[in-house]
Motif scaffolding. Structure first.
Motif, mmCIF file in Angstrom:
data_model
loop_
_atom_site.group_PDB
_atom_site.id
_atom_site.type_symbol
_atom_site.label_atom_id
_atom_site.label_comp_id
_atom_site.label_asym_id
_atom_site.label_seq_id
_atom_site.Cartn_x
_atom_site.Cartn_y
_atom_site.Cartn_z
ATOM 1 N N HIS A 41 72.446 99.648 40.747
ATOM 2 C CA HIS A 41 70.987 99.612 40.657
ATOM 3 C C HIS A 41 70.516 100.241 39.348
ATOM 4 O O HIS A 41 69.582 99.728 38.704
ATOM 5 C CB HIS A 41 70.369 100.348 41.846
ATOM 6 C CG HIS A 41 68.891 100.143 41.978
ATOM 7 N ND1 HIS A 41 68.330 98.963 42.410
ATOM 8 C CD2 HIS A 41 67.846 100.973 41.730
ATOM 9 C CE1 HIS A 41 67.019 99.066 42.425
ATOM 10 N NE2 HIS A 41 66.692 100.284 42.013
ATOM 11 N N ALA A 42 71.152 101.340 38.939
ATOM 12 C CA ALA A 42 70.784 101.992 37.679
ATOM 13 C C ALA A 42 71.050 101.069 36.501
ATOM 14 O O ALA A 42 70.241 100.983 35.562
ATOM 15 C CB ALA A 42 71.553 103.302 37.528
ATOM 16 N N ARG A 43 72.191 100.357 36.533
ATOM 17 C CA ARG A 43 72.489 99.413 35.453
ATOM 18 C C ARG A 43 71.455 98.291 35.410
ATOM 19 O O ARG A 43 71.042 97.847 34.335
ATOM 20 C CB ARG A 43 73.896 98.840 35.630
ATOM 21 C CG ARG A 43 75.012 99.825 35.306
ATOM 22 C CD ARG A 43 76.345 99.093 35.160
ATOM 23 N NE ARG A 43 76.765 98.478 36.404
ATOM 24 C CZ ARG A 43 77.558 99.055 37.296
ATOM 25 N NH1 ARG A 43 78.014 100.279 37.072
ATOM 26 N NH2 ARG A 43 77.915 98.425 38.401
ATOM 27 N N ALA A 44 71.044 97.820 36.584
ATOM 28 C CA ALA A 44 70.032 96.757 36.637
ATOM 29 C C ALA A 44 68.717 97.232 36.036
ATOM 30 O O ALA A 44 68.040 96.479 35.320
ATOM 31 C CB ALA A 44 69.822 96.315 38.081
ATOM 32 N N LEU A 45 68.343 98.494 36.291
ATOM 33 C CA LEU A 45 67.120 99.035 35.721
ATOM 34 C C LEU A 45 67.242 99.201 34.206
ATOM 35 O O LEU A 45 66.276 98.953 33.469
ATOM 36 C CB LEU A 45 66.776 100.380 36.371
ATOM 37 C CG LEU A 45 66.323 100.340 37.834
ATOM 38 C CD1 LEU A 45 66.004 101.742 38.328
ATOM 39 C CD2 LEU A 45 65.116 99.426 38.022
ATOM 40 N N LEU A 46 68.412 99.620 33.741
ATOM 41 C CA LEU A 46 68.632 99.754 32.297
ATOM 42 C C LEU A 46 68.392 98.427 31.590
ATOM 43 O O LEU A 46 67.698 98.352 30.577
ATOM 44 C CB LEU A 46 70.046 100.260 32.024
ATOM 45 C CG LEU A 46 70.331 101.733 32.314
ATOM 46 C CD1 LEU A 46 71.830 102.000 32.258
ATOM 47 C CD2 LEU A 46 69.611 102.618 31.314
ATOM 48 N N VAL A 47 68.994 97.370 32.126
ATOM 49 C CA VAL A 47 68.853 96.043 31.519
ATOM 50 C C VAL A 47 67.441 95.516 31.712
ATOM 51 O O VAL A 47 66.823 94.964 30.783
ATOM 52 C CB VAL A 47 69.883 95.070 32.129
ATOM 53 C CG1 VAL A 47 69.657 93.659 31.601
ATOM 54 C CG2 VAL A 47 71.302 95.542 31.822
ATOM 55 N N GLY A 48 66.888 95.695 32.928
ATOM 56 C CA GLY A 48 65.546 95.197 33.216
ATOM 57 C C GLY A 48 64.484 95.837 32.346
ATOM 58 O O GLY A 48 63.579 95.157 31.845
ATOM 59 N N SER A 102 66.511 107.892 37.818
ATOM 60 C CA SER A 102 67.305 108.811 38.636
ATOM 61 C C SER A 102 67.333 108.351 40.085
ATOM 62 O O SER A 102 66.297 107.979 40.654
ATOM 63 C CB SER A 102 66.714 110.222 38.559
ATOM 64 O OG SER A 102 67.316 111.067 39.520
ATOM 65 N N PRO A 103 68.513 108.359 40.718
ATOM 66 C CA PRO A 103 68.597 107.974 42.131
ATOM 67 C C PRO A 103 67.730 108.841 43.031
ATOM 68 O O PRO A 103 67.386 108.434 44.139
ATOM 69 C CB PRO A 103 70.086 108.165 42.452
ATOM 70 C CG PRO A 103 70.785 108.117 41.143
ATOM 71 C CD PRO A 103 69.828 108.685 40.146
ATOM 72 N N ILE A 104 67.365 110.033 42.572
ATOM 73 C CA ILE A 104 66.545 110.928 43.387
ATOM 74 C C ILE A 104 65.144 110.364 43.587
ATOM 75 O O ILE A 104 64.516 110.572 44.629
ATOM 76 C CB ILE A 104 66.466 112.323 42.731
ATOM 77 C CG1 ILE A 104 67.863 112.949 42.679
ATOM 78 C CG2 ILE A 104 65.508 113.235 43.484
ATOM 79 C CD1 ILE A 104 67.896 114.277 41.957
ATOM 80 N N LEU A 165 65.776 96.482 46.704
ATOM 81 C CA LEU A 165 66.553 97.595 47.241
ATOM 82 C C LEU A 165 66.206 97.846 48.700
ATOM 83 O O LEU A 165 67.099 98.047 49.538
ATOM 84 C CB LEU A 165 66.283 98.844 46.404
ATOM 85 C CG LEU A 165 67.026 100.126 46.809
ATOM 86 C CD1 LEU A 165 68.534 99.931 46.718
ATOM 87 C CD2 LEU A 165 66.586 101.298 45.939
ATOM 88 N N HIS A 166 64.926 97.828 49.024
ATOM 89 C CA HIS A 166 64.508 98.048 50.409
ATOM 90 C C HIS A 166 65.007 96.936 51.326
ATOM 91 O O HIS A 166 65.391 97.191 52.473
ATOM 92 C CB HIS A 166 62.983 98.143 50.483
ATOM 93 C CG HIS A 166 62.444 99.440 49.950
ATOM 94 N ND1 HIS A 166 61.104 99.735 49.931
ATOM 95 C CD2 HIS A 166 63.073 100.527 49.432
ATOM 96 C CE1 HIS A 166 60.925 100.949 49.422
ATOM 97 N NE2 HIS A 166 62.106 101.437 49.103
ATOM 98 N N ARG A 167 64.994 95.710 50.819
ATOM 99 C CA ARG A 167 65.486 94.596 51.632
ATOM 100 C C ARG A 167 66.975 94.774 51.933
ATOM 101 O O ARG A 167 67.427 94.552 53.060
ATOM 102 C CB ARG A 167 65.242 93.272 50.908
ATOM 103 C CG ARG A 167 65.619 92.051 51.741
ATOM 104 C CD ARG A 167 65.300 90.754 51.027
ATOM 105 N NE ARG A 167 63.859 90.566 50.883
ATOM 106 C CZ ARG A 167 63.227 90.556 49.724
ATOM 107 N NH1 ARG A 167 63.892 90.745 48.589
ATOM 108 N NH2 ARG A 167 61.926 90.363 49.675
ATOM 109 N N ALA A 168 67.739 95.205 50.920
ATOM 110 C CA ALA A 168 69.177 95.440 51.130
ATOM 111 C C ALA A 168 69.400 96.575 52.130
ATOM 112 O O ALA A 168 70.268 96.483 53.012
ATOM 113 C CB ALA A 168 69.844 95.770 49.796
#
Length: 507
Positions: A41-48, A102-104, A165-168
């Motif tokens: 998810h963090a990688r997806a946000l970096l690219v997005g 941050s995942p937090i 993310l919520h759907r997953a």
């Protein structure tokens, strides 16, 4: 969720905070598996983020210069494409510095969005200061396009990522198992909370009571039985049994201060999260403050925020917002009024006495959605009530007209309450307007919801509407009163648009 004893253990063994190193490899593996979805998810946000910034800055250049070659920036000696690349890189790094990925904070509350906004404003504040100091004359139209377009794009991208993310998580993926360290009662409450809020991304996988003198037991969770372990197992073994990638300490007295410190040492370098639950529900994070008191961290809980809802700028927000909405929605109001008049005999509006702030009665205005003899027919339908309180709710109420059924589904019947907001009887956001019969049955605690003006929309409306039980709706109203903020009002209004367009829970 009830506890049921399944077996007994021998004499209680004191907890062993010094975890044997042989178990750390198991902990490492569990933490790695649990956090893999976070890395993705963090990688997806970096690219997005980078993609959105590139689109925003490229669009700004097209708006300012069209398809022609962009000139150099006055006072800087570089072209606008080069400036765009630098600005995108600085903006992207600022998002990282402010830990917006941050995942937090990702997937939880408004903090993620707040950090995106702060990071964006600081980038352009620094850019403005540098431009002034070095006398750089960049195109105002270029910046005026890039700034709002990039910010809106980032917020939309984060929202879409959160929805995915919520759907997953709702389908059981992207979820971290938790080992609860503390008592069985608090563990039960925590398990229920996570079961009720799967989008939080946590599920209780086990409970460890380090000072237990009770038999091993199990909790019944939504995903099956949850093992409850005593001091016959050390911490590493309990972590292995639970399969957890996170630890939540709910009752520190079961562990003790020294053991809690040792537990942090044991988890060091394993990748396993460690959280301490203050055991408070319906309290916003803005009211919690961690302070150092003579070397001891203390969690300070500030007073409820309902007094802020009486401030003049809250009233100004309501007045300006209601006036603007009346102008924008005037065509819909006119069409609805005509449709009601043509559909059935009777007045267009329906006025009913409700109880407002400080228990003052007022006449609430709605579009009429029922037949004119609805009140007379109510007694004959009492046995079909689907609500669990004094409210009468019925999914297929025969008193509702054809037009009434449509306007109720999309909450068009509530729009005339904008007039009540202008008069000061109501607010755009607040607790549900109460009937006098309801107020008479309120406890002292429920009476707190009368501290603020009732609202056209509120937490319960965006959390299920009529599908919620009466107790759950009242709990959400009290949470709103105690945790009020203007930011919270804006978030509720945005969520209202989604709830209304879906038409769920309205009848």
């Amino acid at each position: 969720m009830q506890m049921s004893v399944v077996s007994r253990v021998p004499e209680v063994v004191r907890p062993r905070p010094d975890v044997a190193r042989r178990s750390i490899q198991v902990v490492d593996r569990q933490a790695s598996d649990a956090s893999e979805w976070r890395r993705r998810h963090a990688r997806a946000l970096l690219v997005g983020d980078l993609f959105v910034l590139g689109i925003a800055l490229g669009t700004a250049q097209l708006v300012r210069f069209g398809s022609t070659a962009a000139p150099q920036v006055d006072g800087l000696g570089v072209s606008y494409p080069a400036l765009g690349l630098v600005l995108a890189a600085v903006w992207w790094i600022s998002l990282q510095i402010h830990q917006s990925r941050s995942p937090i904070v990702v997937g939880h509350g408004p903090e993620e969005y707040r950090r995106v906004i702060v990071a964006t404003f600081r980038v352009f504040a620094v850019l403005a200061m540098i431009s002034l100091a070095l006398q750089i004359d960049a195109s105002r139209l270029y910046l005026a396009t890039a700034f709002p377009l990039g910010l809106v794009g980032l917020l939309v991208e984060r929202k879409l990522a959160r929805v995915g993310l919520h759907r997953a998580r709702t389908h059981g993926a992207a979820t971290t198992k938790v080992l609860v360290v503390g008592g069985a009662r608090s563990a039960t409450q925590l398990a229920r909370w996570f079961d009720k809020h799967p989008t939080a991304g946590y599920a209780v996988g086990g409970v460890w009571i380090p000072d237990a003198h009770a038999p091993v037991a199990r909790l019944d969770g939504s995903t099956g039985e949850i093992p409850v372990m005593s001091a016959s197992l050390d911490f590493a073994e309990a972590l292995t049994v639970s399969g957890a990638g996170a630890v939540v300490v709910t009752d520190t007295e079961h562990l003790g201060h020294e053991s809690l410190r040792d537990l942090t040492w044991q988890l060091e370098g394993t990748g396993v999260e460690l959280m301490i639950s203050p055991n408070v529900l319906d309290v916003s994070a803005a009211r919690l403050h961690l302070n150092d008191v003579s070397g001891m961290p203390m969690l300070h809980l500030s007073e409820p925020q309902h007094a802020g809802a009486d401030r003049i700028w809250k009233r100004a927000f309501d007045f300006v917002g209601a006036a603007a909405l009346l102008v924008l929605l005037s065509p819909a109001l006119l069409v609805t009024a005509v449709a009601i008049k043509l559909d059935s005999a009777g007045p267009v509006f329906y006025r009913q006495e409700r109880i407002g702030r400080h228990r003052a009665p007022f006449r609430m205005t709605k579009f009429r959605s029922m037949t004119v003899d609805a009140e007379q027919r109510l007694d004959g339908l009492r046995t079909l009530n689907e609500s669990d309180a004094v409210l009468f709710k019925m999914r297929h109420d025969p008193r509702v007209t054809r037009v009434g059924r449509f306007i109720r589904r999309y909450s068009l019947d509530e729009l005339p309450q904008l007039l009540d907001v202008l008069r000061g009887d109501m607010s755009l956001v607040g607790p549900r307007p109460s009937l006098a019969a309801e107020v008479e049955q309120y406890s002292v605690q429920m009476g707190r919801r009368m501290y603020v003006r009732p609202g056209m929309t509120g937490l319960w409306q965006v959390s299920g509407r009529s599908d919620l039980s009466f107790d759950e709706a009242e709990r959400l109203d009290l949470a709103y009163v105690d945790n009020w903020s203007i930011t919270g009002d804006l978030m509720i209004m945005l969520r209202t648009v989604r709830a209304v367009t879906r038409g769920q829970g309205a009848y």
